[in-house]
Design an enzyme around this catalytic site. Sequence first.
Site, mmCIF file in Angstrom:
data_model
loop_
_atom_site.group_PDB
_atom_site.id
_atom_site.type_symbol
_atom_site.label_atom_id
_atom_site.label_comp_id
_atom_site.label_asym_id
_atom_site.label_seq_id
_atom_site.Cartn_x
_atom_site.Cartn_y
_atom_site.Cartn_z
ATOM 1 N N PHE A 127 87.635 34.218 11.032
ATOM 2 C CA PHE A 127 86.349 33.938 11.678
ATOM 3 C C PHE A 127 86.347 34.577 13.055
ATOM 4 C CE2 PHE A 127 83.161 31.777 14.171
ATOM 5 C CZ PHE A 127 82.083 31.830 13.316
ATOM 6 N N ASP A 215 92.399 37.384 18.578
ATOM 7 C CA ASP A 215 91.276 36.478 18.815
ATOM 8 C C ASP A 215 91.856 35.098 19.109
ATOM 9 O OD1 ASP A 215 89.245 34.623 18.633
ATOM 10 O OD2 ASP A 215 88.213 35.623 16.975
ATOM 11 N N LYS A 244 85.394 29.442 23.979
ATOM 12 C CA LYS A 244 85.552 27.992 23.726
ATOM 13 C C LYS A 244 86.120 27.190 24.915
ATOM 14 C CE LYS A 244 84.928 27.704 18.856
ATOM 15 N NZ LYS A 244 85.192 28.790 17.936
HETATM 16 C C1 LIG Z 1 84.394 29.934 17.543
HETATM 17 C C2 LIG Z 1 85.104 31.193 17.286
HETATM 18 C C3 LIG Z 1 84.471 32.429 17.478
HETATM 19 C C4 LIG Z 1 83.012 32.576 17.856
HETATM 20 O O1 LIG Z 1 82.730 32.017 19.096
HETATM 21 P P1 LIG Z 1 81.188 31.807 19.541
HETATM 22 O O2 LIG Z 1 81.294 31.345 20.961
HETATM 23 O O3 LIG Z 1 80.626 30.768 18.609
HETATM 24 O O4 LIG Z 1 80.497 33.088 19.398
HETATM 25 C C5 LIG Z 1 85.227 33.581 17.269
HETATM 26 N N1 LIG Z 1 86.513 33.517 16.896
HETATM 27 C C6 LIG Z 1 87.143 32.340 16.705
HETATM 28 C C7 LIG Z 1 88.598 32.337 16.317
HETATM 29 C C8 LIG Z 1 86.466 31.138 16.881
HETATM 30 O O5 LIG Z 1 87.081 29.976 16.658
#
Ligand SMILES: *Cc1c(COP(=O)(O)O)cnc(C)c1O
Length: 390
Positions: A127, A215, A244
């Site tokens: 994700f 990420d 986050k």
């Molecule tokens: C939540 C998340 C995203 C996306 O973040 P947004 O602020 O919702 O755009 C991308 N990568 C990971 C691993 C995430 O947990």
Amino acid sequence: MPSLMSNYSRLPVSFVRGEGACLWDTEGARYLDALSGIAVCGLGHAHPAITRAICEQASQLLHTSNVYGIANQQALADKLVQLSGMENVFFCNSGTEANEAAIKLARLYGNQRGISVPTIVVMEGAFHGRTLAALTATGNRKAQAGFAPLVEGFIRIPYNDIDALHTLATQQGNNIVAVLVEPVQGEGGVVIPAADYLNQIRSICDQNEWLMMLDEIQTGIGRTGKWFAFQHNGILPDVMTLAKGLGNGIPVGACLARGKAAGLFQAGSHGSTFGGNPFACKVALTVLETIENENLLPRVQALSARFMQGLQTALADVAAVKVIRNHGLLIGIELDRPCGELVKLALAEHLLINVTAEKVIRLLPPFILSDAQVDEIVDTLSRLIKNFTH
Ligand SMILES: *Cc1c(COP(=O)(O)O)cnc(C)c1O
């Protein structure tokens, strides 16, 4: 709510106030928050240091523009560089934007090397967000459904499969310039790779001159008990994305770079109107200082151990529980059946949890929990799981 688009399926509750790990709904009922707004509010709700920083900065200056110098942005960049060992930072407003910046760095890197279609390796189950390139990198067919055409320049392999990456490295003409990967797949079901997975990726990237791009949007900012998950592996990525937990609820994202990735953006290469404004940066800097001042990284490790011991004991004889996984306070309880219903059952018990990948109960509690609150979450949740699966 016909005036809102229908892109969320919402639970029938709305909160008006928070304090620490607790939230209160419109009826005045209190809930225990084991989700932290999906890994955002690591310091809990209404933390006094954050509230103070917000009020002070709001009374001074919210926004100017990246046309000018921004002292708070410089200070936050300095702090992130010091904590991570990376070299420099671009600020934006969300996770998906941070990943877009990373993807653009990889494209620049490839194009400067004369690679015709620079290609980024991404993982099944990943994700990375919802904007088009990040959505393409995301390995979830449901999230992508209906949004074709997606973006060129990605190739997908299974997660935690280092042989698959080796195989790509031996193939001719696949134009690979980077690997984009999560240290733990959060949305994908709290999938934890082999302990040396990141080390192996690091050495394959080194051998092939690919950028290693992590990420850490969900795993970063203390969630795993270190500032960043890669620090458990004693390596450095070339690019890392954050969002986050960085702002504890104030929107802020960051893309950090190092080495050959650190010099790619030039004036005009990339930008953001809001990104790195004085307000967001002041709050994020205060989040980092508060984690430091309250010595919360060892506390995350202690809380994590208490959770795991409690859950393992309480669920030991529950056959429907396949496995309990965690990396710090990113915790997944995998059942042998779909269990989305448990979110509503927990809500009825005033406990906020999440279920992801259909069968995995996910906990992302704040770092400021008391021991008693851990025990309360473990007791309530294990009782619910037993009733649900008996
Ligand atoms: C939540 C998340 C995203 C996306 O973040 P947004 O602020 O919702 O755009 C991308 N990568 C990971 C691993 C995430 O947990």
